[in-house]
Enzyme design. Sequence first.
Site, PDB file in Angstrom:
ATOM      1  N   CYS A 133       0.826  -1.209   0.000  1.00 62.83           N
ATOM      2  CA  CYS A 133       0.000   0.000   0.000  1.00 62.83           C
ATOM      3  C   CYS A 133       0.860   1.260   0.000  1.00 62.83           C
ATOM      4  O   CYS A 133       1.347   1.703   1.043  1.00 62.83           O
ATOM      5  CB  CYS A 133      -0.930  -0.015   1.216  1.00 62.83           C
ATOM      6  SG  CYS A 133      -1.951   1.460   1.305  1.00 62.83           S
ATOM      7  N   CYS A 136      -0.561   4.121   2.090  1.00 58.08           N
ATOM      8  CA  CYS A 136      -0.391   3.988   3.545  1.00 58.08           C
ATOM      9  C   CYS A 136       1.062   4.258   3.946  1.00 58.08           C
ATOM     10  O   CYS A 136       1.318   4.876   4.974  1.00 58.08           O
ATOM     11  CB  CYS A 136      -0.742   2.576   4.014  1.00 58.08           C
ATOM     12  SG  CYS A 136      -2.184   1.864   3.232  1.00 58.08           S
ATOM     13  N   ASP A 137       2.016   3.757   3.174  1.00 59.30           N
ATOM     14  CA  ASP A 137       3.405   3.719   3.652  1.00 59.30           C
ATOM     15  C   ASP A 137       4.394   4.565   2.864  1.00 59.30           C
ATOM     16  O   ASP A 137       5.545   4.717   3.289  1.00 59.30           O
ATOM     17  CB  ASP A 137       3.897   2.253   3.635  1.00 59.30           C
ATOM     18  CG  ASP A 137       3.043   1.378   4.540  1.00 59.30           C
ATOM     19  OD1 ASP A 137       2.690   1.845   5.635  1.00 59.30           O
ATOM     20  OD2 ASP A 137       2.721   0.243   4.154  1.00 59.30           O
TER      21      ASP A 137
END
Length: 310
Positions: A133, A136-137
């Site tokens: 992701c 997300c990261d």
Amino acid sequence: MENVIIIGTGCAGYTAAIYTGRANLKPLILSGSMPGGQLTTTTEVENFPGFPNGIMGPELMMNMQTQAEKFGARIEYATVESVAKTADGHFDIKTEDGSVRQARAVIIATGASPKHLGLPNEKGLIGHGLTSCATCDGAFYRNVPVCVIGGGDSACEEAMFLTKFASKVYLIHRRDTLRASKIMADRALANPKIEPVWNSAVTEYLTDDKGEMRAVALENLVTGEKSELELRCVFVAIGHVPNAAFLGGLVDRDENGYILQTRGTRTKTEGLFAAGDVADHVYRQAITAAGQGCAAALEAERYLAEQGVH
Ligand code: NAP
């Protein structure tokens, strides 16, 4: 006893909830482990009709949730472990905490989860330089090299997003042409920060002495040449596995695990409907999942009417 339980809170699940909610069926939605589904891990959605300027994925999902709740849908944050059909024709739905809920009809909208390569040390590396992701990261990897594995639309999208943070984004693909749509492929390949690594497979994740990702070992699938590529994070974008295993024999599945629908969104078990990415390996779009969620709701409504529930 619930009239209808919807399992999953992606586009299919929320659309099914909006329709069954408006039909006064008071649907109960069980969220699953990833509330909001795959669009919560994406950035801008440019192709969902009605949003000419695009909309952020998480915002679109929040809007769908609000719309479903407005029509009486209730959401419980629970992950389903198994579904069974009882002798008198209703469904017992067991969640991971051991509790059981009962419903007259069930709509499966559990979507699909990201695939990984299956390399030996990958489980321990998740969160230490291995993820699927970028949204997300990505921001954790500023001014360092990273890679994306895959050649589809997801890989291109992730790679482009990562160029905001990383010093360089290697796009590692096992062939020499991208599978992605032309517009996405052209955009990715035109980005000066993205460097394609063609005909290559990642054979090993290599770590530093703190156990963080340090490099990947590569094999060129044409020449057989082996090499190492230094980077700090690997973003895997090689497709998805449908979340249908918990249904056991209640549904038939194809060779990749996707639920086989019979007529429309019906499955081989009466009263059990399937919608969205858990049953669709062809289109896999937010809008097609939403469309199937609508169809499943209409079919569940008809099924319940035949059982005398209005
Ligand atoms: P995908 O289209 O199935 O692409 C998966 C990619 O991973 C392929 O390039 C495949 O290689 C590669 N791959 C698969 N298994 C692999 C393995 N074991 N090792 C190395 N590489 C492997 O999946 P996706 O990109 O997630 O897209 C899924 C669907 O969502 C598509 O319909 C796509 O159009 C859609 N989507 C749309 C958007 C958008 O429009 N904004 C964004 C994301 C996704 P091969 O090419 O060699 O098979």
